[in-house]
Every structure is written in structure tokens, then in C-alpha cells.
Design a protein around this motif. Sequence first.
Motif, PDB file in Angstrom:
ATOM      1  N   ARG A 130       1.074  -0.887  -0.024  1.00  0.00           N
ATOM      2  CA  ARG A 130      -0.094  -0.022   0.381  1.00  0.00           C
ATOM      3  C   ARG A 130       0.920   0.654   0.102  1.00  0.00           C
ATOM      4  N   GLU A 131       2.042   1.075   1.073  1.00  0.00           N
ATOM      5  CA  GLU A 131       2.892   2.258   1.203  1.00  0.00           C
ATOM      6  C   GLU A 131       3.699   2.258  -0.338  1.00  0.00           C
ATOM      7  N   ALA A 132       3.634   1.438  -1.511  1.00  0.00           N
ATOM      8  CA  ALA A 132       4.315   1.934  -2.446  1.00  0.00           C
ATOM      9  C   ALA A 132       3.311   1.798  -3.591  1.00  0.00           C
ATOM     10  N   GLY A 133       1.853   1.990  -3.125  1.00  0.00           N
ATOM     11  CA  GLY A 133       0.835   2.037  -4.427  1.00  0.00           C
ATOM     12  C   GLY A 133       0.866   1.427  -4.897  1.00  0.00           C
ATOM     13  N   GLU A 134       0.777   0.002  -4.677  1.00  0.00           N
ATOM     14  CA  GLU A 134       1.128  -0.962  -5.176  1.00  0.00           C
ATOM     15  C   GLU A 134       0.075  -2.031  -4.719  1.00  0.00           C
ATOM     16  N   ASP A 135      -0.812  -2.882  -5.442  1.00  0.00           N
ATOM     17  CA  ASP A 135      -1.923  -3.469  -5.371  1.00  0.00           C
ATOM     18  C   ASP A 135      -1.900  -4.413  -3.838  1.00  0.00           C
ATOM     19  N   TYR A 136      -2.704  -4.019  -3.069  1.00  0.00           N
ATOM     20  CA  TYR A 136      -2.357  -5.567  -2.365  1.00  0.00           C
ATOM     21  C   TYR A 136      -3.042  -5.961  -1.881  1.00  0.00           C
ATOM     22  N   GLN A 137      -4.412  -6.094  -2.537  1.00  0.00           N
ATOM     23  CA  GLN A 137      -5.616  -7.080  -2.695  1.00  0.00           C
ATOM     24  C   GLN A 137      -5.576  -8.392  -2.487  1.00  0.00           C
ATOM     25  N   ASP A 138      -4.420  -8.768  -3.265  1.00  0.00           N
ATOM     26  CA  ASP A 138      -4.162 -10.218  -2.888  1.00  0.00           C
ATOM     27  C   ASP A 138      -3.295 -10.673  -1.995  1.00  0.00           C
ATOM     28  N   THR A 139      -2.585 -10.396  -1.425  1.00  0.00           N
ATOM     29  CA  THR A 139      -1.809 -10.641  -0.341  1.00  0.00           C
ATOM     30  C   THR A 139      -3.440 -10.876   0.850  1.00  0.00           C
ATOM     31  N   PHE A 140      -4.386  -9.285   1.076  1.00  0.00           N
ATOM     32  CA  PHE A 140      -5.069  -9.442   1.964  1.00  0.00           C
ATOM     33  C   PHE A 140      -6.139 -10.570   1.038  1.00  0.00           C
ATOM     34  N   ASP A 141      -5.894 -10.995   0.372  1.00  0.00           N
ATOM     35  CA  ASP A 141      -7.355 -12.409   0.096  1.00  0.00           C
ATOM     36  C   ASP A 141      -6.515 -13.045   1.193  1.00  0.00           C
ATOM     37  N   LYS A 142      -5.086 -13.941   0.796  1.00  0.00           N
ATOM     38  CA  LYS A 142      -4.359 -14.579   1.418  1.00  0.00           C
ATOM     39  C   LYS A 142      -4.254 -14.811   2.959  1.00  0.00           C
ATOM     40  N   ILE A 143      -4.602 -13.361   3.481  1.00  0.00           N
ATOM     41  CA  ILE A 143      -4.699 -13.651   4.453  1.00  0.00           C
ATOM     42  C   ILE A 143      -5.891 -14.141   5.191  1.00  0.00           C
TER      43      ILE A 143
END
Length: 438
Positions: A61-74
Motif C-alpha cells: 500500500r505504501e508503494a502504491g501497489e495493489d495489496y488485495q491479493d495479499t489480503f485475500d491470502k490472509i
Amino acid sequence: MRKVVTKFGGSSLADAGQFEKVKNILALDPDRRYVVPSAPGRRFKDDDKVTDLLYRCYRQREAGEDYQDTFDKIAARYMDIAEELKLTVDLGAALDEVNERIAGGANADYCASRGEYLNGLLLADYLGWRFVDAAEVVRFDEDGNLDAETTHCLMSERLADGKPSVVPGFYGSLPDGTVHTFSRGGSDISGAIVARAAGADVYENWTDVSGMLMADPRIVESPREISSITYQELREMSYMGASVLHTDSVFPVHRAGIPTNIRNTNNPDHPGTIISLKAPVSSSVPTITGIAGLKGFSVVSVEKAMMNNEKGFGRKVLQVIEEEGLSFEHLPTGIDTMCVVVSGEQLEPVRQRVVNRIMAETHADTITVHDGMSIIATVGRGMVHNCGTAARLFSAMSRAGINVRMIDQGSSELSIIVGVDDKDYEKTIRAIYSEFVN
Ligand code: ASP
């Protein structure tokens, strides 16, 4: 009734099967009434730890990237547990809130802390126990240091009714209410805080090993387990890098005289290691409790004829060490030499300046720096007032052809510390181990 506080590490709560083991362990002893969970750890060798994934979300998120895949894994990790165990807690709502807060710019500590928070919610639901949000009872000061006394008061008050409770590990809050975490592995500290506040008879720290080992298993084949060790011995061992606990977790329980029992969730019948204020000293106690060591030290050796006549010589040397931001590990001295043992890595960037400054301050005859020294501590309450331990240790080293570069033994007689060349590090540990154990 006794009171037992249990802390379960990440691998002990990595999936639904592990949750079941935890429930069985708790059911075996009704005195186990407080649980401090970590976030789900690895289920297999290359698996992710949920805490690592949460930090990744923050960085993405800080790097302005999409973090949704990572969040879905969690989210999938928690949903699997909740579904398999048929939990009723509204996990969807909790996950949505976390996701929104991350999207809204939550800080790294908040993100990381949700691993324990969500696991605590699930575990409380599964056990039917009360959930206590650690942000309400664990307090840090403005600088992020644990406010031990405020925390102790808040936690004791909250647990005073004796209700079985789940208090997630690893985090608390700053005076302004912002979530703040301990350093990695910090759930051990939370567990110790709960143990002190609950007035526990024992703090059980459940992990995936059956206690501490007498030596590093990468160096000694199948080393014996340590069945009992004192907090003082543990301090000596962990200072040298050997411990299964977060070092800061010792203070709350040590001070309160509460023993810590390291246990294995995957082998609950094993008694594990008991760490206590006063472990038994009897003929059955082995002479040594354990061996630990670290590589990569440098020795700054300062020589000056008749230095013993010069008042303030040592102070001048140590002042330079301090002002250059170094901490010294040992200080062996001879008649006309004073040696300062420091971390080689720390010394490297300031090496020349340290030498020049000590020379200018002390007008020494020579100053030399020897790199690549290992320090090995042989620790054991069994050697206090016991003749012959040092003789055996040095004979074993001599038989193995190892040159001793430094010797240090404090008056507590709790450990004998030797310095050897890095190349002799493993050989030394094996020689000492087989002298005293095999
Ligand atoms: N989950 C945190 C970590 O991975 C804290 C802990 O497990 O003790 O460091």
C-alpha cells in the motif's frame, strides 16, 4: 485453585487442526484459564506467516501497489479455520474493517497486530471464552517503550474476576490510543505480562519444540534437552544467542518469581523445559546446563608498559569505545595490556578512528585489532563451588587441538567464557559438549 497462563506460538495456531490441539491441551488442565495467542504461523516449510503477509500489505500500500491479493491470502487463512471449526463469530465484518483501515492508511504496527487480533477473536469463539482486546490493557509510552506498571494495573483489573480469557499477543496501544507492537516474536512478552497480572503459578509457553536444547543442533548431533534452568542461566545462554523465547519476555515473570515452562503443542506429554528462579542443585544436576556462542568478535588490544601505574587508563579507553557508539562484550586485561572485545560488525565502520583516538588519549605503545574471534559460554549452576570444571573444559579443548585466545569467568561461577578463532567455533562446542554430556 492454581492459575496457569498459556501462550501459544504461531505454529501452534496455524490451522484448524492446531486449534483443536490447543483446545485439548486447555481441557486437560482446568487451571489453564488465560490464553495468549500469536498470529497463524507456517503450516509447512515454505508457507507464509500471517504477520509477514500483513507487513507485506502495508508495504505494498505504501508503494502504491495493489495489496488485495495479499489480503485475500490472509483472509483465506482465517476463513478456513472458521469454517472448519464451524465458528459463529462475524469474521467477515472483522476482516472488512481491517481491510478498510489498511486502505485508509493504517500504520505498520496496526496492520501487523491484526494477525493476533483476528486469531484471538477466532480462538475466543472456539473456546467460548472472553476476548480481551490487548489495545485496552497493554500500554506503551510516547517513545514506544512498554509502560509496565500502567499495563500491570490495567491487566490485573481486567482479569480480576477470574473469567477464562483470550488476550491476543504482540500489541497494545500508545497514550493516544494508536496501536503499537513489540518487536517480532513479542507475543512471548504479552504472555509474560498476562502471567504476572493474573498472579499465575506458572507461565506455559507452547511452541513447536520440546524445550531448550543444551547446544545448537546444527553443531551437536541430537543434543539433550534441558529439563530445568534458572532465569540467571537463561540470561547467560540467551545473551549468547541461544533461546527459544523473546529475551524481553523474561523480565515480568522473573521479577514476579513465576516459572516459565516451555512446552510442545505437538507433543503435549513432554514436560519441556522449566525456567525458574531457583532450580534444584543436587548430585543429579548435570555440571553444565548448556553451551552457547557467537562468532564474529574483534579484540582491540592496547599495550603500554607500566599501565597499572596510570590512573584513569581504562576510563580513557572505554570513553572512546562509548563515544564511538560501541558496546563492549568483555574486558580481559593483562599486566600491561587491556583488551576490549566488541562486535566485529559494529567496529568495522569506525575501526581506524577508534585506534587513532585511543592512541591519542592513552599514548599506548601499541594497539592491535584481532578479528574473527568467537565467544563460547559454558553455563551451569552445577559448576558453582565445584572443583575441576575448568580443568575438564580446557583439557577437552586442548585434546581437540584448539587454541584458547581469551578466558573470562565472572565471580558468580555460573559460566566459563572462552574466546577462540572463528574457525574453531564448532569444534570447541563439540569438544565441550562431549566432555560433559556424552
Ligand atoms: N506474530 C508476531 C511475529 O511473527 C509476534 C509473535 O508471533 O510473537 O513476530
